[in-house]
Motif scaffolding. Structure first.
Motif, PDB file in Angstrom:
ATOM      1  N   ASP A   1      40.269  56.438  38.231  1.00 13.52           N
ATOM      2  CA  ASP A   1      39.996  55.082  38.694  1.00 13.52           C
ATOM      3  C   ASP A   1      39.218  54.313  37.648  1.00 13.52           C
ATOM      4  O   ASP A   1      38.368  54.867  36.940  1.00 13.52           O
ATOM      5  CB  ASP A   1      39.179  55.096  39.990  1.00 13.52           C
ATOM      6  N   ALA A   2      39.494  53.017  37.577  1.00 13.61           N
ATOM      7  CA  ALA A   2      38.757  52.118  36.697  1.00 13.61           C
ATOM      8  C   ALA A   2      37.335  51.940  37.224  1.00 13.61           C
ATOM      9  O   ALA A   2      37.047  52.219  38.396  1.00 13.61           O
ATOM     10  CB  ALA A   2      39.465  50.767  36.630  1.00 13.61           C
ATOM     11  N   ASN A   3      36.457  51.464  36.373  1.00 15.56           N
ATOM     12  CA  ASN A   3      35.071  51.186  36.726  1.00 15.56           C
ATOM     13  C   ASN A   3      35.031  50.090  37.793  1.00 15.56           C
ATOM     14  O   ASN A   3      35.377  48.947  37.523  1.00 15.56           O
ATOM     15  CB  ASN A   3      34.309  50.755  35.471  1.00 15.56           C
ATOM     16  N   HIS A   4      34.590  50.427  38.992  1.00 13.12           N
ATOM     17  CA  HIS A   4      34.584  49.479  40.108  1.00 13.12           C
ATOM     18  C   HIS A   4      33.657  48.293  39.878  1.00 13.12           C
ATOM     19  O   HIS A   4      33.782  47.277  40.554  1.00 13.12           O
ATOM     20  CB  HIS A   4      34.197  50.191  41.409  1.00 13.12           C
ATOM     21  N   GLU A   5      32.723  48.402  38.935  1.00 14.69           N
ATOM     22  CA  GLU A   5      31.782  47.326  38.663  1.00 14.69           C
ATOM     23  C   GLU A   5      32.355  46.267  37.720  1.00 14.69           C
ATOM     24  O   GLU A   5      31.785  45.195  37.563  1.00 14.69           O
ATOM     25  CB  GLU A   5      30.491  47.889  38.091  1.00 14.69           C
ATOM     26  N   ALA A   6      33.455  46.560  37.081  1.00 14.67           N
ATOM     27  CA  ALA A   6      34.060  45.607  36.143  1.00 14.67           C
ATOM     28  C   ALA A   6      34.703  44.457  36.908  1.00 14.67           C
ATOM     29  O   ALA A   6      35.262  44.640  37.982  1.00 14.67           O
ATOM     30  CB  ALA A   6      35.098  46.312  35.276  1.00 14.67           C
ATOM     31  N   SER A   7      34.641  43.278  36.319  1.00 16.86           N
ATOM     32  CA  SER A   7      35.184  42.087  36.986  1.00 16.86           C
ATOM     33  C   SER A   7      36.707  42.025  36.916  1.00 16.86           C
ATOM     34  O   SER A   7      37.325  41.289  37.670  1.00 16.86           O
ATOM     35  CB  SER A   7      34.588  40.825  36.365  1.00 16.86           C
ATOM     36  N   ASN A   8      37.307  42.795  36.041  1.00 11.43           N
ATOM     37  CA  ASN A   8      38.757  42.750  35.853  1.00 11.43           C
ATOM     38  C   ASN A   8      39.458  43.973  36.440  1.00 11.43           C
ATOM     39  O   ASN A   8      40.406  44.483  35.883  1.00 11.43           O
ATOM     40  CB  ASN A   8      39.092  42.618  34.360  1.00 11.43           C
ATOM     41  N   VAL A   9      38.997  44.412  37.614  1.00 16.39           N
ATOM     42  CA  VAL A   9      39.565  45.593  38.258  1.00 16.39           C
ATOM     43  C   VAL A   9      40.199  45.200  39.581  1.00 16.39           C
ATOM     44  O   VAL A   9      39.654  44.396  40.331  1.00 16.39           O
ATOM     45  CB  VAL A   9      38.472  46.670  38.490  1.00 16.39           C
ATOM     46  N   ILE A  10      41.380  45.777  39.831  1.00 15.69           N
ATOM     47  CA  ILE A  10      42.057  45.585  41.109  1.00 15.69           C
ATOM     48  C   ILE A  10      42.277  46.950  41.748  1.00 15.69           C
ATOM     49  O   ILE A  10      42.280  47.967  41.055  1.00 15.69           O
ATOM     50  CB  ILE A  10      43.417  44.860  40.957  1.00 15.69           C
ATOM     51  N   HIS A  11      42.466  46.946  43.047  1.00 16.24           N
ATOM     52  CA  HIS A  11      42.789  48.186  43.740  1.00 16.24           C
ATOM     53  C   HIS A  11      44.275  48.167  44.074  1.00 16.24           C
ATOM     54  O   HIS A  11      44.769  47.232  44.696  1.00 16.24           O
ATOM     55  CB  HIS A  11      41.976  48.347  45.022  1.00 16.24           C
ATOM     56  N   CYS A  12      44.992  49.162  43.631  1.00 20.25           N
ATOM     57  CA  CYS A  12      46.429  49.293  43.904  1.00 20.25           C
ATOM     58  C   CYS A  12      46.598  50.327  45.015  1.00 20.25           C
ATOM     59  O   CYS A  12      46.280  51.500  44.811  1.00 20.25           O
ATOM     60  CB  CYS A  12      47.174  49.752  42.653  1.00 20.25           C
ATOM     61  N   ALA A  13      47.074  49.889  46.162  1.00 22.57           N
ATOM     62  CA  ALA A  13      47.223  50.785  47.311  1.00 22.57           C
ATOM     63  C   ALA A  13      48.000  52.040  46.919  1.00 22.57           C
ATOM     64  O   ALA A  13      49.083  51.963  46.352  1.00 22.57           O
ATOM     65  CB  ALA A  13      47.923  50.064  48.453  1.00 22.57           C
ATOM     66  N   GLY A  14      47.412  53.180  47.180  1.00 22.10           N
ATOM     67  CA  GLY A  14      48.050  54.447  46.875  1.00 22.10           C
ATOM     68  C   GLY A  14      47.896  54.897  45.433  1.00 22.10           C
ATOM     69  O   GLY A  14      48.289  56.010  45.088  1.00 22.10           O
ATOM     70  N   HIS A  15      47.331  54.038  44.578  1.00 22.99           N
ATOM     71  CA  HIS A  15      47.217  54.381  43.156  1.00 22.99           C
ATOM     72  C   HIS A  15      45.797  54.290  42.622  1.00 22.99           C
ATOM     73  O   HIS A  15      45.562  54.652  41.477  1.00 22.99           O
ATOM     74  CB  HIS A  15      48.126  53.490  42.310  1.00 22.99           C
ATOM     75  N   GLY A  16      44.871  53.766  43.379  1.00 20.06           N
ATOM     76  CA  GLY A  16      43.490  53.654  42.917  1.00 20.06           C
ATOM     77  C   GLY A  16      43.211  52.347  42.206  1.00 20.06           C
ATOM     78  O   GLY A  16      43.987  51.407  42.277  1.00 20.06           O
ATOM     79  N   SER A  17      42.096  52.303  41.521  1.00 16.80           N
ATOM     80  CA  SER A  17      41.649  51.092  40.819  1.00 16.80           C
ATOM     81  C   SER A  17      42.173  51.065  39.398  1.00 16.80           C
ATOM     82  O   SER A  17      42.182  52.088  38.704  1.00 16.80           O
ATOM     83  CB  SER A  17      40.130  51.016  40.811  1.00 16.80           C
ATOM     84  N   ARG A  18      42.581  49.882  38.968  1.00 16.66           N
ATOM     85  CA  ARG A  18      43.155  49.693  37.632  1.00 16.66           C
ATOM     86  C   ARG A  18      42.516  48.477  36.958  1.00 16.66           C
ATOM     87  O   ARG A  18      42.174  47.506  37.618  1.00 16.66           O
ATOM     88  CB  ARG A  18      44.664  49.469  37.705  1.00 16.66           C
ATOM     89  N   TYR A  19      42.393  48.541  35.626  1.00 14.93           N
ATOM     90  CA  TYR A  19      41.941  47.396  34.856  1.00 14.93           C
ATOM     91  C   TYR A  19      43.108  46.420  34.711  1.00 14.93           C
ATOM     92  O   TYR A  19      44.254  46.841  34.597  1.00 14.93           O
ATOM     93  CB  TYR A  19      41.497  47.813  33.444  1.00 14.93           C
ATOM     94  N   VAL A  20      42.797  45.136  34.663  1.00 15.35           N
ATOM     95  CA  VAL A  20      43.791  44.103  34.424  1.00 15.35           C
ATOM     96  C   VAL A  20      43.445  43.437  33.092  1.00 15.35           C
ATOM     97  O   VAL A  20      42.284  43.079  32.848  1.00 15.35           O
ATOM     98  CB  VAL A  20      43.795  43.052  35.553  1.00 15.35           C
ATOM     99  N   ILE A  21      44.435  43.283  32.231  1.00 14.83           N
ATOM    100  CA  ILE A  21      44.222  42.632  30.942  1.00 14.83           C
ATOM    101  C   ILE A  21      44.533  41.148  31.104  1.00 14.83           C
ATOM    102  O   ILE A  21      45.588  40.777  31.596  1.00 14.83           O
ATOM    103  CB  ILE A  21      45.133  43.238  29.846  1.00 14.83           C
TER     104      ILE A  21
END
Length: 118
Positions: free
Chosen positions: A96-116
């Motif tokens: 999972d991506a760092n939940h504190e980052a402002s550029n993170v989304i949660h993808c259902a079934g896949h966890g947290s991801r960074y967005v560029i």
């Protein structure tokens, strides 16, 4: 005591990398902070088919306690894609991506991801 002071200095001197990447001119630099130099870390995202190929393997900088990989923005950004997401693959497992980052989304079934954001 000396170890504690050294550790504190390292933490103060390290640039924050909560978003997992930095844009620097025509390059994108991916950053994964870890004190463990023995990891195998890859950048995996929708722009590289969630790869674990050596082309996406990160290098470790022991003095910075940081895994990094720089790529030309053109190797990520394409006319066919408008949304870029990634995370790090550590020892073969997507994390999972760092939940504190402002550029993170949660993808259902896949966890947290960074967005560029270009």
């Amino acid at each position: 005591m000396k170890m504690l002071i050294t550790t504190l200095l390292i933490l103060v001197l390290l640039p924050p990398t909560p978003g997992g990447y930095e844009l620097k001119g025509s390059q994108i630099k991916f950053n994964f902070l870890s004190a463990d130099a023995g990891l195998i870390v890859h950048v995996s995202g929708n722009f590289n088919q969630w790869s674990s190929e050596d082309e996406w393997k990160m290098s470790y900088n022991n003095s910075e306690k940081l895994y990094t990989l720089s790529k030309p923005i053109g190797s990520i950004k394409s006319a066919e894609r408008s949304f870029y997401e990634f995370t790090f693959r550590v020892n073969g497992k997507l994390i999972d991506a760092n939940h504190e980052a402002s550029n993170v989304i949660h993808c259902a079934g896949h966890g947290s991801r960074y967005v560029i954001h270009f």
